[in-house]
Write an enzyme that holds these catalytic residues in place. Structure first.
Site, PDB file in Angstrom:
ATOM      1  N   GLY A   1       4.331   2.681  11.483  1.00  0.00           N
ATOM      2  CA  GLY A   1       3.583   3.930  11.565  1.00  0.00           C
ATOM      3  C   GLY A   1       3.066   4.187  12.964  1.00  0.00           C
ATOM      4  O   GLY A   1       3.652   3.751  13.959  1.00  0.00           O
ATOM      5  N   SER A   2       1.942   4.878  13.045  1.00  0.00           N
ATOM      6  CA  SER A   2       1.396   5.300  14.328  1.00  0.00           C
ATOM      7  C   SER A   2       0.763   4.143  15.090  1.00  0.00           C
ATOM      8  O   SER A   2       0.380   3.122  14.505  1.00  0.00           O
ATOM      9  CB  SER A   2       0.347   6.392  14.104  1.00  0.00           C
ATOM     10  OG  SER A   2      -0.788   5.856  13.440  1.00  0.00           O
TER      11      SER A   2
ATOM     12  N   LYS B   1       0.875  -1.171   0.000  1.00  0.00           N
ATOM     13  CA  LYS B   1       0.000   0.000   0.000  1.00  0.00           C
ATOM     14  C   LYS B   1       0.914   1.223   0.000  1.00  0.00           C
ATOM     15  O   LYS B   1       1.607   1.500   0.956  1.00  0.00           O
ATOM     16  CB  LYS B   1      -0.896  -0.009   1.246  1.00  0.00           C
ATOM     17  CG  LYS B   1      -1.553   1.318   1.615  1.00  0.00           C
ATOM     18  CD  LYS B   1      -2.489   1.826   0.552  1.00  0.00           C
ATOM     19  CE  LYS B   1      -3.187   3.107   1.027  1.00  0.00           C
ATOM     20  NZ  LYS B   1      -2.251   4.259   1.146  1.00  0.00           N
TER      21      LYS B   1
ATOM     22  N   GLY C   1      -2.871   3.704  13.788  1.00  0.00           N
ATOM     23  CA  GLY C   1      -2.920   3.001  12.510  1.00  0.00           C
ATOM     24  C   GLY C   1      -2.592   1.533  12.654  1.00  0.00           C
ATOM     25  O   GLY C   1      -3.253   0.664  12.059  1.00  0.00           O
ATOM     26  N   GLY C   2      -1.563   1.233  13.445  1.00  0.00           N
ATOM     27  CA  GLY C   2      -1.173  -0.152  13.647  1.00  0.00           C
ATOM     28  C   GLY C   2      -2.254  -0.951  14.349  1.00  0.00           C
ATOM     29  O   GLY C   2      -2.564  -2.091  13.952  1.00  0.00           O
TER      30      GLY C   2
ATOM     31  N   GLU D   1       5.184  -2.011  13.759  1.00  0.00           N
ATOM     32  CA  GLU D   1       6.071  -1.172  14.574  1.00  0.00           C
ATOM     33  C   GLU D   1       5.364   0.160  14.755  1.00  0.00           C
ATOM     34  O   GLU D   1       5.020   0.829  13.782  1.00  0.00           O
ATOM     35  CB  GLU D   1       7.417  -0.977  13.885  1.00  0.00           C
ATOM     36  CG  GLU D   1       8.402  -0.186  14.731  1.00  0.00           C
ATOM     37  CD  GLU D   1       9.332   0.676  13.902  1.00  0.00           C
ATOM     38  OE1 GLU D   1       9.406   1.885  14.176  1.00  0.00           O
ATOM     39  OE2 GLU D   1       9.959   0.147  12.977  1.00  0.00           O
TER      40      GLU D   1
ATOM     41  N   CYS E   1      11.957   6.566  14.484  1.00  0.00           N
ATOM     42  CA  CYS E   1      11.295   5.749  15.492  1.00  0.00           C
ATOM     43  C   CYS E   1      12.194   5.464  16.680  1.00  0.00           C
ATOM     44  O   CYS E   1      11.722   5.049  17.730  1.00  0.00           O
ATOM     45  CB  CYS E   1      10.800   4.451  14.873  1.00  0.00           C
ATOM     46  SG  CYS E   1      12.021   3.605  13.864  1.00  0.00           S
TER      47      CYS E   1
ATOM     48  N   GLU F   1       4.374   9.672  23.027  1.00  0.00           N
ATOM     49  CA  GLU F   1       5.361   9.890  21.980  1.00  0.00           C
ATOM     50  C   GLU F   1       5.077  11.205  21.254  1.00  0.00           C
ATOM     51  O   GLU F   1       3.937  11.482  20.883  1.00  0.00           O
ATOM     52  CB  GLU F   1       5.343   8.743  20.974  1.00  0.00           C
ATOM     53  CG  GLU F   1       6.372   8.911  19.859  1.00  0.00           C
ATOM     54  CD  GLU F   1       6.260   7.835  18.790  1.00  0.00           C
ATOM     55  OE1 GLU F   1       7.291   7.506  18.169  1.00  0.00           O
ATOM     56  OE2 GLU F   1       5.149   7.319  18.568  1.00  0.00           O
TER      57      GLU F   1
END
Length: 534
Positions: A245-246, A188, A249-250, A269, A306, A397
């Site tokens: 990603g965030s 994607k 989202g994860g 992650e 990250c 974060e």
């Protein structure tokens, strides 16, 4: 050749350019706010299904590819990425605001890890071959011939990262390790760097074609993030997901995959603040230099890594005061760098505003804004250990150049802080030999909180090799048993299968008696070097 002359603005489905029917989107130069051409057409879910169906069709031939052809495929991708030349570098710079040196280095990391996985494929230990030969005379019960290997899970969906347009995106670590495992991949494309994704995607697609592989081995799809992302994660053909990603989202992907009729693993992650623990002895020689190095780690790539340190624990007392003063001076001299998108810059501002509003938190120092759009001033805040331990919000974060310095008065306070932390990608100790007793107290605690523990270094910068772990307990990742960097990343996309009393003529090549692929095998519990019979 300018990048916009070789871009189509469309998805690549099994080697074919496909114009999307789900709307359109454009890349944006974050330094200027200018729209980048071409506009990208977005797939609808019906069009996406063609990509997943092609990946499923490709599985049978790709999952059984011989090692030499398989390795050559990965190497061809690396060659093609390098052959894209300045067009790839220029487009990535325009879409991310990252400097040329950073993008050039990231390209080298991308091609290097592809070639590293090619070596893994040729060597073959990832196949996990084990042979327990038959023992027909064993009493009281004979033993059957049992042979085991690991096979690819099936088609994998990969969601690339905003902050690494090459090394963690279209041909990044998730894609490279999944392809190395023998899994077809559907990427994607990240909407923040669509042109970079297309150039890289064509490098992969051209490698598929040039080696005569099934075209469904790779597809690159553009689409509305939530709609296409959820459709991809829940498509029955997809057997695993790789995501960087965030946390939001994860977790959306984790939940979607878990609620399928056939749940699948999501290797996400997501979130880490990578604490730094400065022990007293580390400040004895040059506290000023250590403070400056910390600020460099916080501000590098505008803090959009990250592994950027979001927390630092410094001792109270004169040496700690000297260190904190050096931190303040260094951050005052720093200027903002262009962030990846306007949205990321806005989220950074929301994060520092929330942090500044927490009781007991003060601004230690701030730098200056950069000359471009979306280049906010780096900021360092301060508090004490008691305040940190009483407020979970201080673990939020902030993706960008911001960090929190926490003053502590004892090793017991540090141990309490470690135990209060969420899971992390990294944890770092700065120490000298007199600090070893304190380190012995902290290390067993840190092992349970982080995937990588460093001493006298900085977590920004992740070596791609055999021993690296880029993972950690939740919420750093969704599965603390895995890594997304290094050769061990291939394990995520494999599962074991045992074959009992299968005639040799019917066995897959890795398990056949003559060992035609010359693999190392575990024979009745002992390692048998490549080439032996079993």
């Amino acid at each position: 050749m300018p990048a916009d002359q070789i871009l189509t603005g469309h998805s690549i489905i099994a080697g074919k350019t496909v114009t999307g029917r789900g709307g359109a989107a454009s890349g944006v130069n974050p330094a200027t706010g200018g729209k980048l051409e071409p506009e990208y057409s977005l797939l609808d879910t019906e069009q996406l299904a063609a990509a997943t169906a092609a990946a499923e069709e490709a599985y049978a031939s790709f999952s059984t590819l011989d090692p030499e052809t398989h390795a050559a495929f990965l190497e061809r991708i690396a060659d093609n990425i390098e052959a894209a030349g300045p067009a790839l570098i220029e487009r990535a710079m325009a879409e991310t605001g990252l400097p040329e040196a950073r993008i050039t280095g990231e390209r080298a990391r991308t091609t290097g890890q592809l070639r590293l996985f090619a070596a893994v494929v040729r060597q073959g230990d990832f196949r996990g071959v084990r042979v327990d030969p038959a023992m027909p005379e064993r009493t009281p019960m004979p033993r059957a011939d049992i042979r085991q290997r690991r096979i690819p899970l099936g088609p994998v969906a990969v969601f690339g990262a905003s902050n690494f347009p090459l090394a963690f995106s279209t041909a990044g670590g998730d894609t490279a390790s999944a392809l190395a495992a023998g899994c077809p991949v559907i990427v994607k494309a990240h909407n923040a760097h669509p042109g970079t994704g297309e150039i890289t995607g064509r490098a992969i697609s051209d490698a598929v074609s040039s080696l005569g592989l099934h075209p469904g081995v790779f597809s690159l799809v553009y689409g509305p993030g939530a709609v296409i992302g959820q459709a991809l994660a829940t498509d029955p053909a997809i057997k695993a997901v790789g995501f960087t990603g965030s946390r939001s989202g994860g977790m959306a992907l984790v939940n979607a995959a878990a609620n399928r009729p056939e749940p699948i693993p999501v290797y996400a992650e997501m979130s880490s603040i990578n604490p730094i623990f400065v022990l007293e002895g580390a400040l004895a020689d040059d506290a000023e230099a250590l403070g400056s190095a910390y600020v460099t780690s916080v501000t590098g790539s505008s803090g959009q890594l990250c592994t950027a340190p979001g927390l630092l624990f410094a001792p109270t007392g004169e040496a700690g005061d000297c260190f904190v003063s050096a931190v303040a001076q260094a951050v005052k001299a720093a200027s903002g760098q262009t962030m990846l998108t306007q949205g990321i810059a806005s989220s950074w501002q929301d994060g520092v505003t929330a942090l500044a509003g927490q009781p007991g938190v003060e601004l230690l120092a701030a730098g200056s804004e950069g000359d471009t759009l979306n280049a906010p001033a780096p900021s360092i805040y301060s508090t004490d250990a008691a305040t940190f331990l009483s407020n979970d919000a201080l673990q939020a974060e902030i993706f960008g150049a911001a960090s929190l310095v926490i003053r502590y008065s004892s090793v017991d306070e540090l141990a309490d802080a470690v135990q209060a932390l969420e899971g992390q990608l990294t944890a770092t100790l700065h120490l000298a030999e007199p600090d070893y007793p304190a380190a012995r107290t902290l290390l067993p605690l840190l092992e349970r909180r982080a995937g990588r523990i460093l001493v006298n270094g900085w977590p920004t910068g992740v070596e791609v090799g055999h021993a690296m772990v880029h993972g950690g307990p939740f919420p750093a990742t969704s599965d603390s048993r895995t890594t997304s960097v290094g050769t061990l990343a291939i394990d995520r996309f494999l599962r074991p299968v045992a074959y009992q009393n299968i005639p040799d003529a019917l066995l897959p090549a890795p398990l056949q008696q003559e060992n035609p692929w010359k693999l190392n095998r575990l024979l009745d519990g002992s390692m048998e070097s490549a080439g032996g019979n079993a």
